[in-house]
Scaffold this active site. Structure first.
Site, PDB file in Angstrom:
ATOM      1  N   LYS A  12      34.301  10.754 -14.646  1.00  0.00           N
ATOM      2  CA  LYS A  12      34.775   9.545 -15.343  1.00  0.00           C
ATOM      3  C   LYS A  12      33.586   8.728 -15.852  1.00  0.00           C
ATOM      4  O   LYS A  12      33.609   8.225 -16.979  1.00  0.00           O
ATOM      5  CB  LYS A  12      35.673   8.715 -14.408  1.00  0.00           C
ATOM      6  CG  LYS A  12      37.024   9.383 -14.159  1.00  0.00           C
ATOM      7  CD  LYS A  12      37.858   8.726 -13.055  1.00  0.00           C
ATOM      8  CE  LYS A  12      39.117   9.552 -12.796  1.00  0.00           C
ATOM      9  NZ  LYS A  12      39.950   9.026 -11.698  1.00  0.00           N
ATOM     10  N   GLN A  14      39.637   4.953  -6.886  1.00  0.00           N
ATOM     11  CA  GLN A  14      39.849   6.388  -6.793  1.00  0.00           C
ATOM     12  C   GLN A  14      40.645   6.698  -5.518  1.00  0.00           C
ATOM     13  O   GLN A  14      40.311   6.236  -4.435  1.00  0.00           O
ATOM     14  CB  GLN A  14      38.494   7.126  -6.791  1.00  0.00           C
ATOM     15  CG  GLN A  14      38.617   8.648  -6.828  1.00  0.00           C
ATOM     16  CD  GLN A  14      39.248   9.170  -8.126  1.00  0.00           C
ATOM     17  OE1 GLN A  14      39.100   8.576  -9.193  1.00  0.00           O
ATOM     18  NE2 GLN A  14      39.965  10.284  -8.032  1.00  0.00           N
ATOM     19  N   ASP A  46      44.732   2.867 -14.738  1.00  0.00           N
ATOM     20  CA  ASP A  46      45.345   4.071 -14.152  1.00  0.00           C
ATOM     21  C   ASP A  46      46.862   4.082 -14.357  1.00  0.00           C
ATOM     22  O   ASP A  46      47.507   5.114 -14.201  1.00  0.00           O
ATOM     23  CB  ASP A  46      45.083   4.109 -12.637  1.00  0.00           C
ATOM     24  CG  ASP A  46      44.029   5.128 -12.242  1.00  0.00           C
ATOM     25  OD1 ASP A  46      43.834   6.100 -12.994  1.00  0.00           O
ATOM     26  OD2 ASP A  46      43.417   4.946 -11.178  1.00  0.00           O
TER      27      ASP A  46
END
Ligand code: GUN
Length: 294
Positions: free
Chosen positions: A52, A96, A119
């Protein structure tokens, strides 16, 4: 059979995003900024987050990686989330997953300002997506939809079978596939461990999306001739011939399933790169205030 090359499509989209970012910067605005919170040293999470950060550089974004050890308290993480919510320089951020067991994933997700939830995991974004309102769509499902669109896979009226009902993939991809629109307008069935006659249900699928996280469990006898198969699996299995000591294994037994398909995604190089690109796109949308005004 045509291979759906997620790596190639992801590269194209990243270049499109990078060009747009340079225009934004040339016009005097700041570069989009994505922050990521990483707890502990799980090998998979380390790789995902590193990818990422690398994608941010490719897109011309600023990125920040905020690390905590495994023993960090929930309270400390909530404090960091609050700080990022309030930091005007940060357009979007992610935590995460998974996080260690002593921390409530759901509590963290709900603490994130939904306007920075790139997200798409916050209940407000999930809820808005389910009723077709502008929102941050969760990355893997959005990436799958982009692949179907770019490869011209007909979804309207298609029987779509989703294997797995996770909040991150199964449920949201089912939502997007059934939604009015193109891609969308599919007739969707979601299967899970209690589904009866799984093989028969799968054999009825024009589009089969495997997202149960069980390596090579979709076999040729479960797939209709001419189907499109999307493999979301990314299980690490030990492999002594690799330098890393493992290889990524999809949920589909690729070698026997591929010959039956119209389209199929490989693992790696299929859905994975698109997940990251969706996150980049959400970050760009956040920076531009296109979903929610800043
Ligand atoms: N863990 C596995 N997939 C994801 C994802 O898309 N986002 C985050 N934050 N964690 C994950």
């Amino acid at each position: 059979m045509e291979l759906i090359d997620g790596k190639k499509v992801a590269g194209e989209i990243k270049r499109e995003i990078a060009a747009e970012v340079e225009n934004i910067v040339a016009a005097g605005d700041r570069r989009p900024h994505l922050a990521a919170i990483l707890v502990g040293h799980d090998g998979g999470s380390e790789t995902y987050v590193a990818n990422k950060v690398k994608a941010c550089a490719e897109c011309g974004f600023k990125s920040s990686l905020i690390r905590f050890e495994d023993d960090v308290t929930e309270e400390r993480l909530l404090e960091e989330i609050k700080r990022l919510n309030e930091d005007d320089d940060v357009d979007g951020f992610i935590v995460q997953l998974p996080v260690p067991k002593h921390i409530s994933e759901q509590k963290l997700i709900e603490a994130i300002d939904y306007k920075k939830d790139v997200d798409g995991f916050h209940p407000i974004n999930v809820g808005r997506m389910s009723i077709g309102l502008p929102c941050f769509k969760s990355a893997t499902p959005a990436g799958i939809m982009m692949l179907l669109e770019r490869y011209g896979v007909q979804t309207s009226g298609a029987n779509c079978v989703v294997l797995g009902r996770s909040n991150i993939v199964g449920k949201p991809v089912a939502t997007l596939m059934m939604q009015k629109g193109n891609p969308g307008n599919a007739t969707v069935t979601v299967c899970h461990r209690d589904t009866r006659n799984l093989k028969e249900v799968c054999r009825n699928a024009d589009i089969l999306i495997a997202a149960m996280g069980r390596p090579e469990s979709v076999t040729a006898d479960m797939v209709k001739d001419g189907a499109t198969v999307i493999d979301v699996g990314t299980t690490r299995v030990p492999d002594a011939t690799r330098k890393s000591g493992f290889r990524l294994c999809g949920d589909v037994k690729f070698d026997e399933v591929a010959p039956r398909c119209s389209f199929i995604t490989p693992v790696p190089g299929g859905v994975g790169p698109m997940t990251i690109v969706s996150l980049m796109r959400n970050t760009l949308l956040a920076a531009k205030g296109e979903i929610y005004p800043r």
